[in-house]
Scaffold this active site. Structure first.
Site, short mmCIF file in Angstrom:
data_model
loop_
_atom_site.label_atom_id
_atom_site.label_comp_id
_atom_site.label_asym_id
_atom_site.label_seq_id
_atom_site.Cartn_x
_atom_site.Cartn_y
_atom_site.Cartn_z
N ASP A 179 0.75 -1.08 0.02
CA ASP A 179 0.13 -0.17 0.15
C ASP A 179 0.90 1.14 -0.15
O ASP A 179 1.93 1.06 0.33
CB ASP A 179 -0.83 0.05 1.07
CG ASP A 179 -2.21 0.88 1.14
OD1 ASP A 179 -2.29 1.48 0.11
OD2 ASP A 179 -2.81 1.03 2.24
N GLU A 214 3.05 4.33 -4.43
CA GLU A 214 3.09 5.00 -5.95
C GLU A 214 4.57 5.93 -5.74
O GLU A 214 4.98 6.30 -6.69
CB GLU A 214 2.02 6.37 -5.80
CG GLU A 214 0.95 5.71 -5.87
CD GLU A 214 0.05 4.98 -4.76
OE1 GLU A 214 -0.55 4.05 -4.87
OE2 GLU A 214 0.34 5.59 -3.61
N ASP A 226 -8.46 2.69 -3.11
CA ASP A 226 -9.80 3.18 -2.36
C ASP A 226 -10.87 3.50 -3.39
O ASP A 226 -10.93 5.05 -3.70
CB ASP A 226 -9.32 4.52 -1.73
CG ASP A 226 -8.29 3.90 -0.56
OD1 ASP A 226 -8.58 2.96 -0.13
OD2 ASP A 226 -7.45 4.89 -0.14
#
Length: 786
Positions: free
Chosen positions: A443, A446, A522
């Protein structure tokens, strides 16, 4: 610091998270100061185009074409893909390619074409280059699929990376797909799509772009054929698409258009032509076979932020068992860490985590751990100290370690573009394995920094190794998560060589499938989020990542019972079937939505368990052929224009068609069927395609159709494998593939082939072997005879 950073930072302050908001403002200013000092000023630029052909230099599979102001390297590979690179760029180095890439096709040669141009003719593709640098990709019969106009560069007068644009034309009837995980789609309409992996900072819906996992991979479908184009450049960029129109303007067609804009990097491209299956097979041979998940990862998985303690995990698992609901994995989020520090355990709330993991494993349930790339910048933290010892963390242009704000507070970030750092990070998963975890989901990779949503955590001037070449974050950002996934996969292969690694990643780039799969991130709770979930999985599959899935129920807010159930029903036919909720989204266990939803959810879970052998077979076929589990309806009939525009149903392998309910209050829905006979798997009523039919879609189920003649491996009542055979149409035959799998390990099982034929009013099923047909070794159940 720009306006977006400021607004989001002030929003954090005003929302009651003042301390974090103030730290976010400081972090954003710090990042901007570092870039101001570390990035060269752009200054005036000089435009450049290739000019005219001067001479050529033939080579294996193609050759080098020199123009007045550039040179073009063009090579046809042995797998049928064609490569071209401007300014002499070669295929390597590349983060997308597996190994050293394919060998050139010795049969393909560079030869003169008309009007001073050149061409390369191969078995599956012909490439024609004009004397001014335009390039055409054609079918073997000479039909143009794509025309690349001469590129244009803008080079800083003082030196530095040149930005460029490549304009292309496709057929008027062509449709665009791909570009990674896109919420709007899977068909990509007119618009600009950014190529920059981004945490949008909120739950996303169909109108949000870009998202976590972008790729410069286009799949284009037209009457003349299907082709895939990959621009192998990791820099920030965008793709502008405009669909064509037939009969536009005085009866003439208007071609579809594509513009690829890049802020830097080489202008190099791969293209492959053929049927969708052939194209994805070639793409997989180029970028690597998809990782094979363990069989348990094809079952049902449950995640929730805020499990809080071992007792809560046991309570939830007991709830599934008491209600007769299958469960295969439980995902623990950051709340099980010690004060959000990665590779630690909160021993107050999880004092005996290995014992809990072993208890769950005995019940057939695995524990999966979240892993973030951010490492708390605190001497005394074991991971920080270990990383500092091997110089693992990203530095700025002045050599100072770069810090960003994450869940762990002020954090530093490993440079995964360095082999030494990947080896160190991969070794850290040994701690997770000792705690009993069997899988991992990445998670915030990026990477993301609080208050910098839409902007990178790391300054664009931050330095990266880039496998020894050296460069900055402008080039490394999009492959950061890809390299993190590689570190985990390779580390787990060494730490637990007998087990297939399970790695999920929120972000990534072309080639991610070599190391694992992806999850949606999300997605917004709501009917638009439900529709976006399907778009993401279809789009990623067409870009070569077959194993993915959404967070069932969405990330924010509480779904209504109807929405939850419809999402649950969709998720049951996705490769990754996982419910998940954020800390403020409420519980997502099926019994929290009432007795009716619970009863229907139980049926969904039992059906997923029944279909597990089919999913296992699809996983093995994806590894060997690159074909995604979840496919658009046009997969087998790309010439059917009506199917190209159908975005609310999908094929699961070759045998099943799933039509999820994506709107509230629907008790019936229209379904477009491809050609052939299809059976409703509940009523066994037969329908002939191509057609548009309206069928019942009660709250208890979504319409699912089986292809006539299909042979599906399913789980029988006794837990063993059996064959579910759908009667072939009169005068036709059918068949299917079965790949038996022990559930884990690296043995390559044999693909078993079965044929179904009508004979004297009954259906005969045989196993097709090299030495002749034989009786199937499994029980056979024939359906659709009524």
């Amino acid at each position: 610091m720009d306006g977006r950073d400021l607004v989001r930072s002030v929003s954090l302050v005003g929302s009651g998270r003042a301390a974090r908001g103030l730290r976010t403002v400081r972090a954003a200013w710090r990042r901007r100061r570092i870039d101001a000092a570390g990035l060269p000023l752009r200054g005036p630029e000089r435009a450049r185009v290739p000019g005219q052909v001067r001479d050529v230099e033939p080579g294996p599979g193609g050759g080098l074409i020199r123009f007045d102001r550039s040179e073009l390297r063009i090579v046809v590979a042995a797998n049928g893909a064609v490569f071209w690179g401007w300014d002499g760029a070669g295929a390597l180095p590349s983060y997308a390619l597996a190994g050293s890439g394919p060998e050139p096709d010795p049969r393909a040669v560079l030869e003169p074409d008309k009007d001073g141009g050149w061409r390369v003719v191969a078995e599956r593709v012909t490439v024609v280059v004009s004397r001014h640098g335009a390039l055409q990709v054609c079918t073997p019969g000479g039909v143009v699929l794509r025309r690349e106009l001469p590129p244009r560069w803008w080079e800083p007068v003082g030196g530095g990376a040149a930005r460029w644009v490549q304009r292309s034309e496709v057929a008027a009837d062509a449709r665009f797909f791909g570009l990674g995980g896109r919420a709007s789609g899977p068909r990509l309409r007119d618009g600009r799509y950014r190529l920059w992996n981004t945490d949008p900072g909120r739950a996303f819906g169909p109108g949000d772009d870009p998202l976590y996992l972008t790729m410069p991979v286009q799949l284009v479908v037209a009457d003349a054929g299907t082709h895939l184009v990959f621009h192998d450049t990791t820099w920030d960029g965008s793709v502008v698409l405009r669909e064509g129109e037939e009969g536009a303007g005085s009866g003439h067609d208007r071609a579809g258009r594509c513009e690829v804009h890049m802020d830097g990097g080489p202008l190099r491209c791969w293209a492959m032509v053929g049927t969708p299956a052939r194209v994805l097979y070639t793409w997989a041979s180029l970028t690597g076979a998809p990782a094979l998940p363990p069989a348990w990862a094809l079952g049902y998985q449950h995640a929730r932020r805020g499990f809080g303690s071992e007792q809560e995990v046991r309570r939830i698992v007991a709830g599934y068992h008491e209600r007769g609901l299958p469960l295969d994995a439980v995902h623990l989020g950051i709340d099980h860490f010690d004060d959000h520090r990665v590779f630690t355990v909160d021993e107050q709330r999880f004092p005996k985590l290995p014992v809990l993991a072993e208890e769950l494993r005995r019940d057939g349930i695995r524990l999966v751990s979240v892993v973030d790339p951010a490492v708390r910048a605190e001497p005394g933290d074991a991971v920080y100290d270990g990383g500092s010892a091997v110089d693992a963390f990203v530095r700025d242009a002045r050599g100072r370690t770069v810090e960003g704000l994450a869940w762990a507070g002020e954090s530093v970030f490993p440079d995964f573009t360095h082999a030494r750092v990947r080896a160190w990070w991969g070794g850290l998963y040994g701690e997770r394995l000792e705690q009993g975890f069997a899988g991992f989901w990445h998670d915030m990779n990026e990477p993301t920094s609080f208050g910098a949503f839409g902007e990178p955590t790391l300054p664009r001037s931050a330095r990266h190794a880039l496998e020894g070449r050296g460069g900055d974050h402008r080039e490394a950002h999009n492959v950061y998560a890809l390299c993190m996934a590689r570190a985990a996969y390779e580390g787990l292969r060494e730490l637990a060589p007998e087990a297939r690694p399970f790695v999920l990643s929120r972000s990534g780039w072309a080639g991610l499938q070599r190391y694992g799969g992806a999850w949606s991130g999300d997605v917004a709770t709501g009917w638009p989020g439900l529709r976006a979930s399907l778009s993401l999985v279809l789009g990623l599959g067409l870009c070569g990542v077959p194993y993915s899935g959404p967070d069932v129920g969405g990330a924010d807010g509480g779904p209504s019972p109807e929405l939850y159930l419809r999402w649950f029903q969709l998720g049951a036919y996705m490769p990754l079937f996982r419910t998940h909720a954020g800390p403020r989204a409420g519980r997502r266990e099926p019994w929290e939505f009432g007795a009716e939803v619970l009863e229907h959810a139980r049926a969904v879970l039992l059906e997923r368990r029944r279909l597990l052998p089919y999913f296992v077979t699809l996983a093995h076929l994806a590894r060997r052929t690159g074909a995604p589990y979840v496919r658009p309806l046009w997969w087998g009939s790309p010439e059917d224009r009506a199917l190209r525009d159908c975005e609310d149903a999908f094929l699961l392998g070759d045998s099943l068609l799933v039509a999820p309910v994506l709107e509230p209050g629907a008790g019936r829905r229209a379904v477009r069927l491809p050609r052939g006979r299809w059976y409703d798997t509940v009523t066994e009523e037969a329908y002939e395609g191509p057609a548009r039919v309206v069928v019942d879609a009660p709250l208890s189920r979504v319409p699912v159709f089986a292809r006539a003649g299909a042979v599906l491996p399913v789980r029988g009542a006794d837990g063993g494998l059996e064959l579910e055979v759908w009667a072939p149409a009169r005068g036709r035959t059918g068949g299917g593939l079965v790949v038996p799998d022990a559930g884990d390990g690296w043995e390559e099982p044999e693909i078993e082939r079965y044929a179904a034929r009508g004979r004297d009013g009954r259906v005969v099923v045989t196993r097709e072997r090299e030495d002749g047909a034989a009786e199937p070794p499994y029980p056979v159940r024939v359906r659709g005879l009524g």
